[in-house]
Design a protein around this motif. Sequence first.
Motif, PDB file in Angstrom:
ATOM      1  N   VAL A  12       1.401  -1.691   0.013  1.00 22.81           N
ATOM      2  CA  VAL A  12      -0.064  -0.176  -0.163  1.00 22.81           C
ATOM      3  C   VAL A  12       0.878   0.992  -0.339  1.00 22.81           C
ATOM      4  O   VAL A  12       1.813   1.550   0.462  1.00 22.81           O
ATOM      5  N   THR A  13       0.613   2.187  -0.694  1.00 20.44           N
ATOM      6  CA  THR A  13       1.311   3.157  -1.291  1.00 20.44           C
ATOM      7  C   THR A  13       0.487   4.884  -0.486  1.00 20.44           C
ATOM      8  O   THR A  13      -0.151   4.706  -1.646  1.00 20.44           O
ATOM      9  N   LEU A  14       1.085   5.167   0.634  1.00 14.51           N
ATOM     10  CA  LEU A  14       0.569   6.135   0.661  1.00 14.51           C
ATOM     11  C   LEU A  14       1.648   7.353   0.090  1.00 14.51           C
ATOM     12  O   LEU A  14       2.871   7.385   0.676  1.00 14.51           O
ATOM     13  N   ALA A  15       1.237   8.174  -0.208  1.00 15.87           N
ATOM     14  CA  ALA A  15       1.666   9.516  -1.423  1.00 15.87           C
ATOM     15  C   ALA A  15       0.889  10.693  -1.914  1.00 15.87           C
ATOM     16  O   ALA A  15       0.272  11.170  -1.067  1.00 15.87           O
ATOM     17  N   TRP A  16       1.483  11.275  -1.178  1.00 11.81           N
ATOM     18  CA  TRP A  16       1.120  12.853  -1.389  1.00 11.81           C
ATOM     19  C   TRP A  16       1.663  13.484  -2.621  1.00 11.81           C
ATOM     20  O   TRP A  16       3.013  13.281  -3.692  1.00 11.81           O
ATOM     21  N   THR A  17      -0.273  13.819  -4.390  1.00 12.76           N
ATOM     22  CA  THR A  17       0.689  14.102  -5.126  1.00 12.76           C
ATOM     23  C   THR A  17       0.853  15.557  -6.008  1.00 12.76           C
ATOM     24  O   THR A  17       1.745  15.601  -6.904  1.00 12.76           O
ATOM     25  N   ALA A  18       1.119  15.870  -4.838  1.00 10.98           N
ATOM     26  CA  ALA A  18       1.579  17.590  -5.249  1.00 10.98           C
ATOM     27  C   ALA A  18       2.544  17.769  -5.831  1.00 10.98           C
ATOM     28  O   ALA A  18       3.683  17.119  -4.658  1.00 10.98           O
ATOM     29  N   ALA A  19       3.123  18.329  -7.040  1.00 15.15           N
ATOM     30  CA  ALA A  19       5.077  18.783  -7.204  1.00 15.15           C
ATOM     31  C   ALA A  19       5.440  18.763  -6.469  1.00 15.15           C
ATOM     32  O   ALA A  19       6.849  18.008  -6.016  1.00 15.15           O
ATOM     33  N   TYR A  20       5.346  19.649  -5.111  1.00 15.13           N
ATOM     34  CA  TYR A  20       6.066  20.424  -4.168  1.00 15.13           C
ATOM     35  C   TYR A  20       6.447  19.173  -2.611  1.00 15.13           C
ATOM     36  O   TYR A  20       7.087  20.354  -1.525  1.00 15.13           O
ATOM     37  N   ALA A  21       4.968  18.475  -2.745  1.00 21.13           N
ATOM     38  CA  ALA A  21       5.247  17.892  -2.068  1.00 21.13           C
ATOM     39  C   ALA A  21       7.279  17.709  -1.109  1.00 21.13           C
ATOM     40  O   ALA A  21       6.916  17.030   0.348  1.00 21.13           O
ATOM     41  N   ARG A  22       7.500  16.547  -1.534  1.00 18.87           N
ATOM     42  CA  ARG A  22       8.611  16.735  -1.125  1.00 18.87           C
ATOM     43  C   ARG A  22       9.455  17.965  -0.212  1.00 18.87           C
ATOM     44  O   ARG A  22      10.589  17.691   0.611  1.00 18.87           O
ATOM     45  N   HIS A  23      10.073  18.868  -0.962  1.00 23.00           N
ATOM     46  CA  HIS A  23      10.301  20.057  -0.749  1.00 23.00           C
ATOM     47  C   HIS A  23       9.497  20.724   0.921  1.00 23.00           C
ATOM     48  O   HIS A  23      10.604  20.910   1.237  1.00 23.00           O
ATOM     49  N   VAL A  24       8.254  20.520   0.749  1.00 19.73           N
ATOM     50  CA  VAL A  24       7.529  20.687   2.370  1.00 19.73           C
ATOM     51  C   VAL A  24       8.097  19.914   2.871  1.00 19.73           C
ATOM     52  O   VAL A  24       8.501  20.193   4.075  1.00 19.73           O
ATOM     53  N   HIS A  25       8.158  18.341   2.093  1.00 16.47           N
ATOM     54  CA  HIS A  25       8.763  17.415   3.720  1.00 16.47           C
ATOM     55  C   HIS A  25       9.994  17.987   4.248  1.00 16.47           C
ATOM     56  O   HIS A  25       9.818  17.754   5.763  1.00 16.47           O
TER      57      HIS A  25
END
Length: 144
Positions: free
Chosen positions: A102-115
Amino acid sequence: MGTFSAAVSAKVQARKDMLAAVFRQSVQDIAEIAQTPGPSVFNPGGGRGGHMPIGETGFLRASFTATLGTPPAKRDNPGKATSYDPGPISLVIAGADIGDTVTLAWTAAYARHVHRRYQWAALAAQRWESVVAENTRKAEAMLK
C-alpha cells in the motif's frame, strides 16, 4: 475426526482474518496520523496535534492518495482552495490484502520540498510498530 479438522481450520482462518484486519487498520491509522494537521506557515496556531502543514489552498493535504503497487503521478497545484476527502484512501486500504504494498503518497509536485521542513510522513511512519502493536492487542482481546 472431521469435527477436529473443521475446528482447527476455523481457528486458522480466524487468525488469518485477524492478521488482515490488523494490517488494514494499521495502514488506515498511519494515514490518519500523517494527515492530521499541525503548525505551519499558514497555520501557525497549530492544528489538531499532528505535523501535516496546511497551506494557503490546502492542496498538499488534498493531494494525499493511496494505491496498491505503483506510486501515483505528481500533480501541480490548481491555485484554488481544495479539500481532503479520506474516502478513496479508505477504499484502497480496505481492498488491500496481506502481501500487498500500500503506497501512501502526496501527489502535489512540491510535497518533497515541504516534507524536508515538516517531516510529517516520516513522523507518522515512525509510529508503525506501536500502531501495529496496539491494533494487535485490540484484535486479540476480541478473540478472547
